[in-house]
Design a protein around this motif. Structure first.
Motif, PDB file in Angstrom:
ATOM      1  N   ALA B 142       0.853  -1.194   0.000  1.00  0.00           N
ATOM      2  CA  ALA B 142       0.000   0.000   0.000  1.00  0.00           C
ATOM      3  C   ALA B 142       0.880   1.232   0.000  1.00  0.00           C
ATOM      4  CB  ALA B 142      -0.908  -0.003   1.226  1.00  0.00           C
ATOM      5  N   GLU B 143       0.527   2.208  -0.768  1.00  0.00           N
ATOM      6  CA  GLU B 143       1.280   3.458  -0.790  1.00  0.00           C
ATOM      7  C   GLU B 143       0.944   4.276   0.446  1.00  0.00           C
ATOM      8  OE1 GLU B 143       1.421   6.259  -4.123  1.00  0.00           O
ATOM      9  OE2 GLU B 143       1.054   4.477  -5.387  1.00  0.00           O
ATOM     10  N   THR B 144       1.885   5.046   0.925  1.00  0.00           N
ATOM     11  CA  THR B 144       1.617   5.836   2.122  1.00  0.00           C
ATOM     12  C   THR B 144       1.726   7.328   1.840  1.00  0.00           C
ATOM     13  OG1 THR B 144       3.929   5.789   2.745  1.00  0.00           O
ATOM     14  CG2 THR B 144       2.534   4.095   3.685  1.00  0.00           C
ATOM     15  N   THR B 145       0.972   8.097   2.626  1.00  0.00           N
ATOM     16  CA  THR B 145       1.075   9.551   2.580  1.00  0.00           C
ATOM     17  C   THR B 145       2.039   9.954   3.685  1.00  0.00           C
ATOM     18  OG1 THR B 145      -1.255   9.525   2.030  1.00  0.00           O
ATOM     19  CG2 THR B 145      -0.281  11.677   2.570  1.00  0.00           C
ATOM     20  N   ARG B 146       3.020  10.787   3.342  1.00  0.00           N
ATOM     21  CA  ARG B 146       4.054  11.114   4.303  1.00  0.00           C
ATOM     22  C   ARG B 146       3.609  12.259   5.219  1.00  0.00           C
ATOM     23  NH1 ARG B 146       9.725  10.255   3.108  1.00  0.00           N
ATOM     24  NH2 ARG B 146      11.025  11.504   4.493  1.00  0.00           N
ATOM     25  N   SER B 147       2.492  12.060   5.880  1.00  0.00           N
ATOM     26  CA  SER B 147       2.059  13.076   6.832  1.00  0.00           C
ATOM     27  C   SER B 147       1.239  12.422   7.943  1.00  0.00           C
ATOM     28  CB  SER B 147       1.252  14.170   6.135  1.00  0.00           C
ATOM     29  OG  SER B 147       0.074  13.605   5.621  1.00  0.00           O
ATOM     30  N   VAL B 148       1.246  13.068   9.099  1.00  0.00           N
ATOM     31  CA  VAL B 148       0.569  12.500  10.268  1.00  0.00           C
ATOM     32  C   VAL B 148      -0.347  13.549  10.867  1.00  0.00           C
ATOM     33  CG1 VAL B 148       0.923  11.615  12.611  1.00  0.00           C
ATOM     34  CG2 VAL B 148       2.466  10.905  10.768  1.00  0.00           C
ATOM     35  N   LEU B 149      -1.543  13.100  11.255  1.00  0.00           N
ATOM     36  CA  LEU B 149      -2.461  13.988  11.967  1.00  0.00           C
ATOM     37  C   LEU B 149      -2.300  13.736  13.464  1.00  0.00           C
ATOM     38  CD1 LEU B 149      -4.954  15.911  12.220  1.00  0.00           C
ATOM     39  CD2 LEU B 149      -6.354  13.844  12.119  1.00  0.00           C
ATOM     40  N   ILE B 150      -2.092  14.814  14.223  1.00  0.00           N
ATOM     41  CA  ILE B 150      -2.030  14.680  15.679  1.00  0.00           C
ATOM     42  C   ILE B 150      -3.257  15.359  16.263  1.00  0.00           C
ATOM     43  CG2 ILE B 150      -0.730  15.263  17.756  1.00  0.00           C
ATOM     44  CD1 ILE B 150       1.794  15.230  15.982  1.00  0.00           C
ATOM     45  N   ILE B 151      -4.003  14.618  17.050  1.00  0.00           N
ATOM     46  CA  ILE B 151      -5.215  15.185  17.637  1.00  0.00           C
ATOM     47  C   ILE B 151      -4.918  15.522  19.094  1.00  0.00           C
ATOM     48  CG2 ILE B 151      -7.663  14.818  18.121  1.00  0.00           C
ATOM     49  CD1 ILE B 151      -7.554  12.617  15.899  1.00  0.00           C
ATOM     50  N   GLY B 152      -4.930  16.780  19.436  1.00  0.00           N
ATOM     51  CA  GLY B 152      -4.642  17.209  20.804  1.00  0.00           C
ATOM     52  C   GLY B 152      -3.373  18.037  20.861  1.00  0.00           C
ATOM     53  N   GLY B 153      -3.496  19.252  21.372  1.00  0.00           N
ATOM     54  CA  GLY B 153      -2.358  20.176  21.397  1.00  0.00           C
ATOM     55  C   GLY B 153      -1.776  20.363  22.790  1.00  0.00           C
ATOM     56  N   GLY B 154      -1.884  19.330  23.612  1.00  0.00           N
ATOM     57  CA  GLY B 154      -1.213  19.380  24.909  1.00  0.00           C
ATOM     58  C   GLY B 154       0.244  19.012  24.730  1.00  0.00           C
ATOM     59  N   ILE B 155       0.932  18.756  25.843  1.00  0.00           N
ATOM     60  CA  ILE B 155       2.364  18.496  25.727  1.00  0.00           C
ATOM     61  C   ILE B 155       2.653  17.243  24.914  1.00  0.00           C
ATOM     62  CG2 ILE B 155       3.119  19.788  27.753  1.00  0.00           C
ATOM     63  CD1 ILE B 155       3.234  17.027  29.197  1.00  0.00           C
ATOM     64  N   ALA B 156       1.763  16.232  24.967  1.00  0.00           N
ATOM     65  CA  ALA B 156       1.996  14.999  24.209  1.00  0.00           C
ATOM     66  C   ALA B 156       1.932  15.292  22.717  1.00  0.00           C
ATOM     67  CB  ALA B 156       0.982  13.929  24.595  1.00  0.00           C
ATOM     68  N   GLY B 157       0.868  16.006  22.308  1.00  0.00           N
ATOM     69  CA  GLY B 157       0.706  16.334  20.893  1.00  0.00           C
ATOM     70  C   GLY B 157       1.858  17.187  20.392  1.00  0.00           C
ATOM     71  N   LEU B 158       2.254  18.167  21.206  1.00  0.00           N
ATOM     72  CA  LEU B 158       3.350  19.061  20.800  1.00  0.00           C
ATOM     73  C   LEU B 158       4.642  18.283  20.625  1.00  0.00           C
ATOM     74  CD1 LEU B 158       2.589  22.091  23.173  1.00  0.00           C
ATOM     75  CD2 LEU B 158       2.325  22.055  20.684  1.00  0.00           C
ATOM     76  N   LYS B 159       4.898  17.381  21.584  1.00  0.00           N
ATOM     77  CA  LYS B 159       6.139  16.608  21.531  1.00  0.00           C
ATOM     78  C   LYS B 159       6.158  15.688  20.307  1.00  0.00           C
ATOM     79  CE  LYS B 159      10.052  15.116  23.016  1.00  0.00           C
ATOM     80  NZ  LYS B 159      11.198  16.029  22.894  1.00  0.00           N
ATOM     81  N   ALA B 160       5.028  15.027  20.047  1.00  0.00           N
ATOM     82  CA  ALA B 160       4.955  14.133  18.889  1.00  0.00           C
ATOM     83  C   ALA B 160       5.161  14.931  17.608  1.00  0.00           C
ATOM     84  CB  ALA B 160       3.615  13.402  18.871  1.00  0.00           C
TER      85      ALA B 160
END
Lengths: 376, 579
Positions: B142-160
């Motif tokens: 399967a082909e992949t899209t080189r991007s990631v969605l992060i849901i949540g802008g707390g410290i975990a989301g920011l760090k990821a």
């Protein structure tokens, strides 16, 4: 309250984190009882009533096992002693408790207190003394016997009154405490039986203190139990000697007044001599231990600890010196020594309600109450 | 393919784990006797040993084996090992079948050797029957899209986001509220290094800003998603518009909510001077103090404080089986001792009484506990069945407590402030959970596939979880798990192509009558209706299909089958077992 207790010696009480090691190693703690941890906790959080309502403080033998094994160096044993001092202050009648508090808190105050109480008998003696016969010893011409009796009995009544007040206060508070945690009803018979058990086993034989594992006689002679026994019996013996001398004037006073020699085998004199030896041995050993800080229970010494032991030793020593001077027939030295001896004895009794001496009253009561109420 | 099949059968002793109970020789002899197609039947001390694998490769090459049966431990353990061995030998890996005769035969029937041997034999027969009808399969690419969605802008989301951006992955970070940083942004000093929460957030945001490959949307929520690992399509609602994002993977970092005590819980909202640790943290974060200051709260001079632990955590399940937060919130003992140290440091002569059930200041936090005890904090244990009572008396809070460490008698004491050490509860994300069909555990936090082996993955491949959305955690643990999720996401999207297991459903066009039962049943939306040369029929999107087999079971005509587990293969295995 916490600050008060800290000022009395529980310097490190905050370090306790309630692990219970003290309770686990304490030879007095058994089953579900939490001795001495509960006292430490109550002190930490300042629950005054719980402490004054409990006999725990007075049951502790100060063997020091808890302090040796405390992982936080909170010194539970010394805390128990600090709480005793606190309780001594709290049980005393209002004015006395104030003086007592000041004695513990301020060395300057304690010293002034001692000086005042040494000056009082000195002034009394210097102002009331009679003729000074420098050729032959006339003790009761120098200081009439009935003066000694009057001063002694007056002081005795005051001291006894103060202690009675403390004992009554402690009795009512502690009975409430032990009743709350005891397991069954208290029968009157047990109450009486335990009273005598306490007197004979605990007070006279000091059974509780004799739990050490020292085997040889050398070790036993320097054991806590033996030292305490000699002090107790020495002091009691001398007290009995004095009271008998007062009650039976023909045995001691009359011959003394007339310059008649009293043989060493005379029962009352013999009792006094032996008791004096005991007292000197016990008090010296206790002082040596405190100087060397050789055991946990002797590693912290308060002014009052020293005062009590030093007065006991001085009372014994001046007594002997007095006797020696008497038989060496040197009147002036004898009069001087009598003055010092009576001053020391006066001091010894005067400081009693404020010092460690108070345990002689509170501890037997605590033991009796805990025995009769199946406490611990 | 010719009818002649050349099968290799390798029965493993597993050192004795198998051969102590299963008569391995008998299995070998029986198979030799009854199976003419089995060109090689051997027993080996350890099938998985390097030497044994080399021997198998030799056999496959020299004897021209075209199918292999390995009878050994559980396929969970070594199926991949043997498939790779087959690959190295030039054999299609799916022509190898791994039979379990250890967990399912020897270990399960230690007291019945004869039975264990017969069962092992039956399993080997089934394996042979399977490989006889097996077809070579290829992994799905399967082909992949080189991007990631992060849901949540707390410290975990920011760090990821920082980590992914640094790995040259495009990141879209969406945050439900209007600002970044979540709970941590509101906190004062945080153990163990006394950095302010706002400072931590500022550092993370600064690190993120100026990166060309990160887009941040606040006031944005997920509406729906479709697609599969490597190619997700997510609809996001922004303030006024709805946008569609193409991403290869999704990281859920939605955080937690603080537990709010109910009215009357330890006097909360009823007794003056009862607050939660969050409220205390807010007071302390703004309070200046050099050790000689006085703490005034609500007009009351504070000299004594009671901390009550485990509020909203480690709850006892009610008799009626209702909900209880049975978990330990893990951060609170540490946060509370940390706040206590702050109080002792900033203010003069304040005593803190810690009413705890069990102190769990794990790891280096133990040092905080140690030093709190030496700075004016007193620790008092209470039992679950005997929590302290809080009441108002005069101008103070009266605490009545029982402690089995003392004597279990009620003790009254008075304090000026009661701080409830509240735990974490799952964040309210019903809409998101519906949109992403995220798995939620009994505690209400998102659930990973395996707590040890696959700690940031959910059972939807490509959707990852991290931080406190998954479980109560402290700042350090949250940031570590965020980095872990970022690395996992990168491992998906940095490959241009993903290889997926070939065990997916397929349609026999001749049999399909377009009943559409399968479309209704498919939990992954992997089946669609297509028209081919005028005939309507089902079509399986192999990348979306997880191979669960639900469609196979409901298909009325038998047109739907599963690769690797076709009807023919299953039937012949049953035949083998029943022989």
């Amino acid at each position: 309250m916490v600050d008060d207790v800290k000022a009395l010696g529980a310097i490190n009480i905050d370090a306790c984190f309630n692990c219970g090691t003290c309770t686990a190693v304490c030879p007095l703690s058994s089953g579900s009882s939490s001795f001495p941890r509960r006292m430490i906790t109550y002190a930490q959080i300042g629950v005054k009533e719980k402490i004054l309502e409990s006999p725990d403080l007075w049951l502790c033998n100060y063997c020091g096992e808890c302090t040796k094994s405390c992982p936080r160096q909170a010194d539970p044993a010394e805390t128990m002693m600090a709480l005793r001092r606190y309780a001594t202050i709290e049980y005393s009648p209002p004015g006395v408790s104030f003086i007592s508090k000041m004695i513990y808190k301020s060395k300057a105050f304690a010293l002034s207190f001692l000086i005042i109480f040494s000056i009082i008998p000195l002034i009394l003696m210097l102002s009331l003394h009679g003729s000074i016969n420098s050729t032959s010893i006339m003790l009761f011409s120098f200081f009439p016997e009935h003066y000694i009796d009057i001063i002694g009995v007056t002081l005795g009544i005051i001291i006894f009154g103060i202690m009675l007040f403390g004992l009554a206060k402690m009795y009512f508070m502690t009975r409430k405490g032990v009743t709350k945690s005891n397991t069954g009803p208290v029968r009157i018979l047990k109450w009486i039986v335990e009273f005598f058990q306490t007197i004979f086993k605990e007070v006279l034989a000091q059974e509780r203190l004799d739990q050490c594992e020292m085997k040889g006689w050398r070790q036993r002679l320097s054991s806590e139990w033996f030292i305490h026994m000699t002090i107790f019996w020495g002091f009691t013996g001398l007290l009995v000697t004095t009271v008998l001398g007062f009650l039976l004037p023909t045995a001691i006073s009359v011959p003394l007044a007339n310059g008649i020699y009293i043989p060493i085998t005379e029962p009352i004199r013999l009792l006094g001599t032996l008791s004096g030896l005991f007292l000197i041995y016990g008090a010296s050993m206790a002082i040596i231990n405190r100087v060397n800080k050789s055991r946990v229970y002797s590693s912290y010494s308060y002014f009052t600890d020293w005062a009590l032991l030093i007065f006991l030793l001085l009372a014994g020593l001046t007594g002997y010196l007095l006797e020696m001077a008497y038989y060496l027939n040197s009147p002036l030295i004898t009069y001087a020594l009598l003055t010092v001896h009576l001053t020391v004895v006066f001091d010894l009794f005067a400081v009693a309600p404020f010092t460690k001496f108070a345990h002689a009253f509170y501890r037997p009561l605590a033991i009796w109450l805990s025995r009769s109420h199946n406490y611990i | 393919m010719s009818n002649e099949k050349r099968i290799g059968v390798y029965v493993c002793h597993c050192g004795g784990n198998i051969s102590d109970y299963v008569d391995v020789n008998k299995v070998v002899e029986e198979i030799k006797k009854e199976e003419p197609d089995a060109v090689i039947v051997k027993d080996l001390m350890f099938d998985c040993a390097d030497a044994s694998q080399s021997e198998m490769i030799d056999d496959i090459k020299k004897q021209k084996l075209d199918r292999v049966v390995v009878a050994a431990c559980s396929p969970k353990l070594h199926e991949t090992t043997f498939r790779n061995m087959a690959k190295r030998a030039g054999l299609n890996p799916f022509m190898l079948y791994h039979v379990d005769i250890r967990e399912q035969a020897s270990w399960a029937h230690e007291n019945n050797r004869m039975g264990a041997t017969l069962k092992a034999l039956a399993h080997v027969r089934a394996g042979i029957a399977y490989v006889k009808s097996a077809e070579p399969l290829e992994k799905i690419k399967a082909e992949t899209t080189r991007s990631v969605l992060i849901i949540g802008g707390g410290i975990a989301g920011l760090k990821a986001a920082i980590d992914l951006s640094a790995m040259d992955v495009n990141v879209v970070l969406i945050e439900r509220s209007s600002k970044l940083g979540g709970h941590v942004a509101e906190l004062g000093e945080i153990y163990p290094y006394y950095t302010a929460g706002s400072e931590i957030v500022k550092n993370l945001v600064d690190e993120l800003s100026g990166r060309g490959n990160v887009a941040i949307f606040t006031n944005a929520t997920v509406v729906s998603y479709s697609g599969y690992l490597g190619k997700f399509e997510v609809k996001v609602q922004r303030e006024t518009s709805e946008i569609t994002l193409q991403v290869g993977s999704i990281i859920v970092a939605t955080g937690f909510d603080t537990y709010k005590p109910y009215t009357g819980e330890y006097g909360y909202e009823k007794v003056r001077g009862v607050i939660t640790i969050s409220e205390l943290a807010r007071v302390l974060s703004t309070a200046a103090g050099d050790g000689s200051a006085e703490l005034i709260y609500d007009g009351r001079k504070v000299r004594q404080i009671a901390f009550i632990y485990c509020v909203g955590s480690r709850q006892k399940p009610p008799e009626d089986g209702g909900h209880a937060n049975q978990y330990c919130s893990r951060y609170c003992c540490n946060a509370a001792t940390s706040e206590a140290l702050t109080v002792h440091r900033k203010f003069k002569d304040i005593k803190i009484y810690h009413f705890y059930r069990d102190m769990r200041t794990y790891g280096r936090n133990e040092l905080m506990y140690e030093s709190a005890g030496r700075s004016g904090s007193i620790f008092i244990r209470f039992d679950e069945d005997h929590p302290p009572l809080v009441a108002e008396e005069g101008n103070r809070c009266k605490i009545t407590f029982w402690s089995s460490l003392i004597e279990n008698q009620p003790v009254d004491m008075y304090v000026d402030l009661v701080v409830l050490i509240t735990g974490m509860v799952p964040s309210h994300n019903e809409e998101l959970n519906r949109a992403l069909s995220l798995p939620v555990g009994v505690d209400g936090f998102y659930k990973e596939v395996h707590p040890k082996l696959r700690p940031v993955e959910t059972n939807v491949t490509g959707i990852l979880i991290c931080g406190t959305s998954q479980a109560p955690r402290d700042v350090r643990e949250t940031l570590s798990s965020a980095s872990a999720a970022a690395a996992k996401a990168a491992s998906f999207v940095l490959k241009r192509e993903l290889e997926l297991d070939p065990f997916v459903a397929f349609v026999d066009p001749g049999l399909c009558e377009a009943h559409q039962e399968c479309i209704k049943e498919c939990p992954y939306g992997a089946i669609e209706l297509i028209e081919e040369s005028g005939k309507k029929m089902a079509h399986v999107n192999s990348a979306k299909c997880k191979g669960c087999g639900a469609c196979v079971a409901v298909c009325p005509t038998g047109a739907m089958q599963l690769k690797g587990y076709t009807n023919a293969e299953i039937k012949s295995m049953i035949g083998g077992l029943a022989r």
